[in-house]
Structure formats: structure tokens, C-alpha cells
Scaffold this active site. Sequence first.
Site, PDB file in Angstrom:
ATOM      1  N   HIS A 234       0.816  -1.226   0.000  1.00 35.91           N
ATOM      2  CA  HIS A 234       0.000   0.000   0.000  1.00 35.91           C
ATOM      3  C   HIS A 234       0.849   1.276   0.000  1.00 35.91           C
ATOM      4  CE1 HIS A 234       0.211   0.000   4.551  1.00 35.91           C
ATOM      5  NE2 HIS A 234       0.261   1.301   4.318  1.00 35.91           N
ATOM      6  N   ASP A 279      -0.547  -7.518   1.334  1.00 35.96           N
ATOM      7  CA  ASP A 279       0.030  -6.169   1.455  1.00 35.96           C
ATOM      8  C   ASP A 279       1.553  -6.307   1.627  1.00 35.96           C
ATOM      9  OD1 ASP A 279       0.361  -3.479   1.701  1.00 35.96           O
ATOM     10  OD2 ASP A 279      -0.596  -3.302   3.680  1.00 35.96           O
ATOM     11  N   GLY A 373       2.765   6.007   8.958  1.00 34.53           N
ATOM     12  CA  GLY A 373       4.184   6.260   8.695  1.00 34.53           C
ATOM     13  C   GLY A 373       5.065   5.089   9.096  1.00 34.53           C
ATOM     14  N   SER A 375       4.012   2.029   8.386  1.00 28.34           N
ATOM     15  CA  SER A 375       3.663   1.027   7.368  1.00 28.34           C
ATOM     16  C   SER A 375       4.880   0.545   6.604  1.00 28.34           C
ATOM     17  CB  SER A 375       2.701   1.644   6.365  1.00 28.34           C
ATOM     18  OG  SER A 375       1.442   1.739   6.946  1.00 28.34           O
ATOM     19  N   GLY A 376       4.909  -0.743   6.315  1.00 29.64           N
ATOM     20  CA  GLY A 376       6.027  -1.307   5.553  1.00 29.64           C
ATOM     21  C   GLY A 376       7.207  -1.681   6.427  1.00 29.64           C
TER      22      GLY A 376
HETATM   23  C1  4AZ Z   1      -1.464   3.588   8.548  1.00 35.00           C
HETATM   24  O1  4AZ Z   1      -2.420   4.295   8.286  1.00 35.00           O
HETATM   25  C2  4AZ Z   1      -1.562   2.696   9.727  1.00 35.00           C
HETATM   26  N1  4AZ Z   1      -2.230   0.792  14.266  1.00 35.00           N
HETATM   27  C3  4AZ Z   1      -0.534   1.849  10.038  1.00 35.00           C
HETATM   28  C4  4AZ Z   1      -0.618   1.038  11.143  1.00 35.00           C
HETATM   29  C5  4AZ Z   1      -1.736   1.062  11.920  1.00 35.00           C
HETATM   30  C6  4AZ Z   1      -2.789   1.896  11.654  1.00 35.00           C
HETATM   31  C7  4AZ Z   1      -2.685   2.732  10.541  1.00 35.00           C
HETATM   32  C8  4AZ Z   1      -1.792   0.143  13.127  1.00 35.00           C
HETATM   33  O2  4AZ Z   1      -0.439   3.576   7.889  1.00 35.00           O
END
Ligand code: 4AZ
Length: 425
Positions: A234, A279, A373, A375-376
Amino acid sequence: METRHEMRAGPVRGSSTSRFLNPCVVGFVVVAVVVILAVTIGLLVHFLAFDQKPYFYRSSFQILNVNYSEQLSSPGTREYRILSERIESLISKTFRESDLRNQFIRAYVVKLRRDGNGVRADIVMKFKFTRNNNGDSMKKKIESILHQMLNNSGNLEINPSTEVTSITDQDAVVLFTSECGARSDLITLSEERIIGGTKAEEGDWPWQVSLQANNGHHCGGVLISNTWVLTAAHCFRRYPDPYTWTATFGISTKIPKLRIRVRNIIVHSNYNPVTHENDIALVQLNREVTFTKNIHRVCLPAPTHNIVPGSIAYVTGWGSRRYGGNTVTDLEQARVRIIRNSVCNAPDKYNGAILPGMVCAGVPNGGVDACQGDSGGPLVQEDSRRLWFLVGIVSWGYQCGLPDKPGVYTRVTAYRNWILQEIGI
Ligand code: 4AZ
């Protein structure tokens, strides 16, 4: 004039000898000399007898009665761990019962390799001794103790022609970083270290990558080889073009230790943004990273690697500290626990949205979680030999840190074969 006369009168009155012999001055000089001597002797004794310095040695044992198998090719397998632990405890026990019991610190198997039909184990050993012990005599002592051990190694049959080589700290770094998953504290074979607070220190998470679009931090990533970074699919929805992206290394995104352009992005072909299924993405760097103590790869788990519900894991990243907040510039870490999919799918939690390729992690009352932020980025666990394995990739969740809404991660074991198919590692 008066003054000049008085000054000149001093020596005439012959007080120079008497001043020199003044008991106060003599006393002072004697005390000063004694103090200087005592300090010098003290320092010498300290440096020669008590100031111990660490020294590293390497050796390599050929094990004759263990057949090499595929299971020994990766540090993630039970077989690799058990054999390494047997060798390490044999060496430790031997040195702890020897004349070097006070000098020996640790032995570590950095690699198991094929050697004929048998196995060769590359070993790094750490000792501490004072400067008056010369390195060569220590090497001979170590060799002789190991030699005795090899003749009496229980059910491990080891070729007794074993050499020991003194190595530099830098050589130890090269040996450790040619394998995966060693944090910098393991590379220096230091005593157990507790991970505290939320701020990470340089070398704590050496596989952590910041993926930046137009030089702004956008996602986390994980170094899995010297050219490939694993991350979430994503991350590339808004900027699919590889030329937009750079990867940085080091705990600060403001002053990175290294910046490399991205050459290619492989997004999982069945990534589903609605269900968050698959993902996962691979990012190829434009050039190879030279591994250092503070920048190197994590271990990938075998597809069969067991992720135990309730066990401790760490998630790291530059993500925001609350939902809707800003990302941070210094890397942070959070300690969470793995949650069983059936528990995470309960109606009060994610109500069936957790698919087999996902894994949840959090703390019972919330408050500790990944966020926007992150993520990944990596969710990692440490094994009994202090190697770190990637078990999850930060994927999604309902906001951040809410009770009953843990973080949801891509389950890396489910994609181990996908990674192998895509890039051959
Ligand atoms: C995001 O939006 C996101 N609490 C990443 C992780 C989590 C929630 C949102 C986990 O990138």
C-alpha cells in the site's frame, strides 16, 4: 628605591639556603614526590594488572558425525539453532573449566557450512585480558584448551586440527554481518542488553529502512539482502514510479547514514486494497549496501517458522505517535505481543477481517502500537541465540493504540515462498 634595595637585600642576607631548607617547603616537595610516585605506580598497576581489554579470535571446526542437510543452510531452522547451541555450550563449558575461566566471555557460531558430507562451523570467541598478556601466548593457550576439548567433545566428533586466529573488531563485524539478524550488541558479544524506552539507538535495528518519496519519509522498509528491501504494497498507491523513491539508513531521517535511490518496485500482483490481502512489496536498490555494524539484513523466517501467540515482538519506525499526528525524525520502538488470529477476529476486535496471511500484535489495553508512517516497517522477534527474525510487516489497523484494535501485520512466513519466487532469496 626603597623597594629595589629590599629586593636586592634578600640574597645578601643569605636567606636563599634557609628558604630552600624551610621545613614547610621540604615537606611540600616530599609530599608532592610521594604523591606523583604513588599515582604513577597506581596507574601502571591498574593498566598492567586490572585494565582488561576485549580480544576477538576466530576458529573453524569440522564436525565429522553430523551430515549436512538443507535444514542447516539457514539460521532460522530448529536444526541450525540446536547444533549451534550445542557447539557454543561445549566451548563455553570447556573454557569455564579451564585456566582461562576469568578471561573467557563468549563463543558464537557465526555460520554453519557444508564441508564434504559433514558440517563446518565458523566460530568467533571473545576474551578479556590485560595488556601484559601478550596476544601470541594467549592464542597458544586458547589453542591448547580447544585441542583438549576436541579430543573429548562428547557426542560431537570434531576434527582436532583446529587453528585459532586473532581478529580485529572490524573482522568480527564482517563475520557477523555476512549472516543475518545480529544486532550491534551481539556483534560485540556484549552481555545481555535490555531494550528500554521508546527511542532507538544507532545499531539497535540495523535492518530498518526509511522509504522516502521526493525525499520525505513515507513508509518503513526492511533490509533483507544487500540490494532488496521488503515493505508493504500500500506504500506505492500514491507514488508507483520507482524514480520518486529513495531509501535511507540510520536512526535519523534528518541526518541519514546512507541514502540510495530505488531502481525497481515489485508489488504483490494480488494485493487487495479493500481487504488489505497480500500487502507486501519488494524494493530493489540502485546499488549494493556495504553492510556495517549498524546497517545489515534481518533474518527471514522459514515458511514453517512458528509465531507463538503471547510471545514478545518489537515494531519500529518513524511513524506518528498518535493517529493523525506527524511522523518523527528519530527512530522509535514499541514492545508488543503476538495475538492469535482467532482471538484477533473476535467480534469486539476485527470481526473476521484477519486473514491467514496476516498477524496481529499489540498490548491488552492498547497504547502501544504502530501508526501512520510505520507502514512497511518490521515486526521482529529474537530467538534463543539472539538473532532477530522478521515476522510481520506493518500493514493496517483501526487507528492506533486503541484497546481491542491491535496492529495488523503481513504474516511474513506466508510470503516466504513468494519472496523466493520473485527474487530468489
Ligand atoms: C497507517 O495508516 C496505519 N495501528 C498503520 C498502522 C496502523 C494503523 C494505521 C496500526 O499507515
